[in-house]
Design an enzyme around this catalytic site. Structure first.
Site, mmCIF file in Angstrom:
data_model
loop_
_atom_site.group_PDB
_atom_site.id
_atom_site.type_symbol
_atom_site.label_atom_id
_atom_site.label_comp_id
_atom_site.label_asym_id
_atom_site.label_seq_id
_atom_site.Cartn_x
_atom_site.Cartn_y
_atom_site.Cartn_z
ATOM 1 N N LYS A 183 0.881 -1.177 0.000
ATOM 2 C CA LYS A 183 0.000 0.000 0.000
ATOM 3 C C LYS A 183 0.914 1.220 0.000
ATOM 4 O O LYS A 183 1.452 1.631 1.031
ATOM 5 C CB LYS A 183 -0.870 -0.023 1.260
ATOM 6 C CG LYS A 183 -2.203 0.704 1.131
ATOM 7 C CD LYS A 183 -2.124 2.156 0.751
ATOM 8 C CE LYS A 183 -1.798 3.049 1.916
ATOM 9 N NZ LYS A 183 -1.569 4.467 1.483
ATOM 10 N N GLU A 258 9.631 1.880 10.999
ATOM 11 C CA GLU A 258 10.662 2.893 10.720
ATOM 12 C C GLU A 258 9.951 4.235 10.759
ATOM 13 O O GLU A 258 9.164 4.551 9.857
ATOM 14 C CB GLU A 258 11.282 2.657 9.340
ATOM 15 C CG GLU A 258 11.927 1.290 9.156
ATOM 16 C CD GLU A 258 13.197 1.095 9.946
ATOM 17 O OE1 GLU A 258 13.664 2.050 10.583
ATOM 18 O OE2 GLU A 258 13.714 -0.040 9.949
ATOM 19 N N CYS A 292 14.082 11.050 6.436
ATOM 20 C CA CYS A 292 13.915 10.638 7.838
ATOM 21 C C CYS A 292 15.190 10.820 8.633
ATOM 22 O O CYS A 292 15.156 11.141 9.804
ATOM 23 C CB CYS A 292 13.431 9.198 7.908
ATOM 24 S SG CYS A 292 14.518 8.048 7.073
ATOM 25 N N GLU A 390 9.696 17.144 14.288
ATOM 26 C CA GLU A 390 10.148 16.826 12.932
ATOM 27 C C GLU A 390 9.434 17.751 11.945
ATOM 28 O O GLU A 390 8.209 17.776 11.898
ATOM 29 C CB GLU A 390 9.837 15.366 12.594
ATOM 30 C CG GLU A 390 10.381 14.965 11.232
ATOM 31 C CD GLU A 390 10.043 13.532 10.859
ATOM 32 O OE1 GLU A 390 8.884 13.118 11.021
ATOM 33 O OE2 GLU A 390 10.950 12.826 10.370
HETATM 34 P P1 NAD Z 1 2.461 8.813 7.086
HETATM 35 O O1 NAD Z 1 2.597 8.147 8.400
HETATM 36 O O2 NAD Z 1 1.500 9.915 6.945
HETATM 37 O O3 NAD Z 1 2.071 7.759 5.953
HETATM 38 C C1 NAD Z 1 2.848 6.611 5.690
HETATM 39 C C2 NAD Z 1 1.959 5.543 5.106
HETATM 40 O O4 NAD Z 1 1.027 5.113 6.091
HETATM 41 C C3 NAD Z 1 1.129 5.994 3.910
HETATM 42 O O5 NAD Z 1 1.078 4.957 2.959
HETATM 43 C C4 NAD Z 1 -0.241 6.216 4.524
HETATM 44 O O6 NAD Z 1 -1.277 6.072 3.598
HETATM 45 C C5 NAD Z 1 -0.271 5.108 5.558
HETATM 46 N N1 NAD Z 1 -1.227 5.316 6.661
HETATM 47 C C6 NAD Z 1 -1.676 6.486 7.177
HETATM 48 N N2 NAD Z 1 -2.560 6.252 8.174
HETATM 49 C C7 NAD Z 1 -2.671 4.903 8.295
HETATM 50 C C8 NAD Z 1 -3.423 4.056 9.144
HETATM 51 N N3 NAD Z 1 -4.245 4.547 10.078
HETATM 52 N N4 NAD Z 1 -3.307 2.725 8.997
HETATM 53 C C9 NAD Z 1 -2.468 2.213 8.075
HETATM 54 N N5 NAD Z 1 -1.738 2.969 7.220
HETATM 55 C C10 NAD Z 1 -1.834 4.312 7.338
HETATM 56 O O7 NAD Z 1 3.935 9.263 6.699
HETATM 57 P P2 NAD Z 1 4.373 10.152 5.448
HETATM 58 O O8 NAD Z 1 3.947 11.551 5.729
HETATM 59 O O9 NAD Z 1 3.956 9.468 4.199
HETATM 60 O O10 NAD Z 1 5.973 10.041 5.522
HETATM 61 C C11 NAD Z 1 6.782 10.902 6.239
HETATM 62 C C12 NAD Z 1 7.209 10.270 7.556
HETATM 63 O O11 NAD Z 1 7.901 9.045 7.297
HETATM 64 C C13 NAD Z 1 8.190 11.124 8.325
HETATM 65 O O12 NAD Z 1 7.841 11.120 9.685
HETATM 66 C C14 NAD Z 1 9.532 10.402 8.135
HETATM 67 O O13 NAD Z 1 10.485 10.610 9.125
HETATM 68 C C15 NAD Z 1 9.084 8.986 8.082
HETATM 69 N N6 NAD Z 1 10.095 8.159 7.418
HETATM 70 C C16 NAD Z 1 10.842 7.311 8.182
HETATM 71 C C17 NAD Z 1 11.834 6.543 7.602
HETATM 72 C C18 NAD Z 1 12.661 5.604 8.430
HETATM 73 O O14 NAD Z 1 13.289 4.733 7.852
HETATM 74 N N7 NAD Z 1 12.682 5.728 9.754
HETATM 75 C C19 NAD Z 1 12.061 6.628 6.226
HETATM 76 C C20 NAD Z 1 11.285 7.512 5.472
HETATM 77 C C21 NAD Z 1 10.300 8.270 6.090
#
Ligand code: NAD
Length: 500
Positions: A183, A258, A292, A390
């Protein structure tokens, strides 16, 4: 300003379930914008629980009846290498689509496409070299580990480097013999629409890979709650991770998380200042700051602080912000107007919490699109929200310190613990300080340069579990212990006392 639109954009982005492109069962769609014009360029199928059910059923059948989990590691590795070849041969196209959809500068998107290919090659090599433990109790017992794939893995990914992060989950999940439902993030579904063609060309059996687009609260939520998905690998925001944690409890799922970061870069006075400036600029402004592991808090020893701030701000203000498709661009457009508004609100907040020394808003020459000038705040106290939270954009805080103890306190005084970057030429201090930092990964005298064998993951609010090397394969595998007796086993004879 010119607006580059790649040739061959799809008319619609659909799901891919059981080897076929399909619409949502209820026909629902959502709009996808490009970050330069902020106009809708395509509709994507909006998956709901029923679409997830269909995708999981396909993955489940491929797992229980199909060849993939039963193949020899070498056979799976050949297909993984063929996937890598496909990705590598399409790297320009991939980079172009990724840049169009995410706003990442084209040169950096190309690097990410090449890394995606490398992720498949790496896990192909790793499963061929895989070995498992055997334990002998001489004359009594032989015990060995029988490794097998867990089942259908649910993979949920963010928008910042979509294709590469998808590959970082797909490659080990597939290498381990799992089947998957992916997804992708709803802001950026475009590059994921290339996976089905890549997998078909490489010979991945039908049903092993399934893709459902849609909103997190709908498609993502249904995947997390599905009883036939025993594993969720998630990359995204900490708050989303917390929701997924809760929703996985009922089915006691395996989770790899992550999450977010607010990583420090600590610069001591004895460091190579030129290298530290180059590296800390790249560390926060590459990938538009939507990274991230960005070193978004720079802590600088007082004796070099003024010089550091001055030189850093001067360089930051000269960073080339512009059309993400232009090869000269260093910072492109942020992914989406919602995210842009969030980053801009932190830029405004920062003006009340620190001293603005570079950037501070939209670059004048870019009136349209989600552009933010690389923004630097100096003298930021640790209590500031821009120090603690962040931002995930091209915004950095700089804070002075007087002693090693103070530097450590500042480094550790946030809820996150993903990465840390340490600049010093004192060997003893480098190691001791690195060991005391609350971070999953520390780089000494470097920005984030990954060796795929090493653990990747965060501590505190930055994540749960580590990926990288064999750790990724372990997540997607059961390690069953099989015990064999080599002779009669001493057994207490319960209930035998009354018999003859
Ligand atoms: P997000 O949490 O908004 O979304 C990530 C994914 O989760 C998307 O596919 C979204 O549709 C899905 N999602 C959202 N709500 C959900 C739910 N209730 N149930 C299941 N899935 C759900 O994150 P984002 O804004 O897309 O990405 C940015 C974030 O990702 C930042 O906080 C960044 O630090 C983090 N990130 C972490 C790493 C790492 O390796 N630690 C790497 C890249 C990004």
């Amino acid at each position: 300003m010119s607006h580059h639109v790649p040739a061959g954009l799809p008319e619609k982005i659909r799901h891919y379930i059981d080897g076929k492109y399909v619409d949502s069962i209820d026909g629902a769609t959502f709009e996808v914008l490009d970050p330069v014009s902020n106009e809708t360029y395509v509709l994507a199928a909006a998956g709901k629980a029923k679409d997830i059910d269909a995708a999981v059923a396909s993955a489940r059948t491929a797992f229980t009846e199909g060849p993939w989990p039963r193949m020899k590691n070498r056979e799976r590795a050949k297909i993984l290498n063929a996937i890598a070849d496909q990705v590598a041969s399409r790297d320009q196209e991939l980079a172009e689509l990724e840049t169009f959809d995410t706003g990442l500068p084209i040169t950096q998107a190309l690097g990410q496409a090449q890394r995606a290919a490398e992720n498949f090659r790496f896990f192909a090599d790793l499963i061929v070299a895989q070995r498992d433990d055997t334990y002998q109790v001489p004359g009594t017992q032989l015990n060995y580990v029988h490794r097998k794939p867990v089942g259908v893995a649910g993979l949920i990914t963010p928008w910042n480097t979509p294709f590469m992060l998808e590959s970082w989950k797909l490659a080990p999940a597939l290498a381990s013999g799992c089947t998957v439902v992916l997804k992708p993030a709803e802001f950026t579904p475009l590059s994921a629409s290339l996976w089905p063609g890549i997998f078909e060309a490489a010979g991945l059996p039908k049903g092993v890979f399934n893709l459902v687009n849609g909103l997190g609260e709908e498609a993502g939520d249904a995947l997390v709650k599905h009883p036939q998905v025993p594993l969720i690998s998630f990359t995204g925001e900490t708050t989303t991770g917390q929701i997924i944690f809760g929703n996985s409890a009922k089915n006691l799922k395996g989770l790899s998380m992550e999450l977010g970061g607010k990583s420090p870069a600590i610069v001591f006075a004895d460091a190579n200042l030129d290298a530290a400036i180059d590296s800390t600029l790249f560390g926060v402004f590459s990938l538009n700051g939507e990274r991230c592991t960005a070193g978004s808090r720079i802590l600088v020893e007082r004796s070099i602080y003024d010089e550091f701030v001055e030189r850093y701000a001067e360089r930051a203000s000269q960073i080339v912000v512009g059309d993400p498709h232009d090869k000269a661009t260093e910072v492109g457009a942020l992914v989406h107007p919602e995210h842009y508004a969030k980053v801009m609100s932190y830029v405004e907040l920062g003006k009340t919490e620190g001293r603005l020394v570079a950037g501070g808003g939209r670059p004048e020459h870019l009136p349209v699109g989600n552009y933010v000038a690389p923004t630097v705040f100096a003298d930021v106290p640790k209590t500031a929200r821009i120090f603690q939270e962040e931002i995930f954009g091209p915004v950095v805080c700089i804070t002075p310190f007087d002693s090693e103890e103070e530097a450590l306190d500042l480094a550790n005084s946030v809820k996150y613990g993903l990465a840390a970057y340490l600049w010093t030429n004192d060997l003893e201090r480098a190691h001791n300080f690195a060991h005391s930092i609350e971070a999953g990964m520390v780089w000494l005298n470097s920005h984030n340069v990954r060796d795929l064998r090493t653990p990747f993951g965060g501590v505190k609010a930055s994540g749960l579990g580590q990926e990288g090397g064999y750790r990724s394969l372990d997540f997607y595998s059961e390690q069953q212990a099989v015990h064999i007796s080599l002779g009669p086993v001493h057994t207490a004879r319960f209930g035998a006392a009354g018999t003859k």
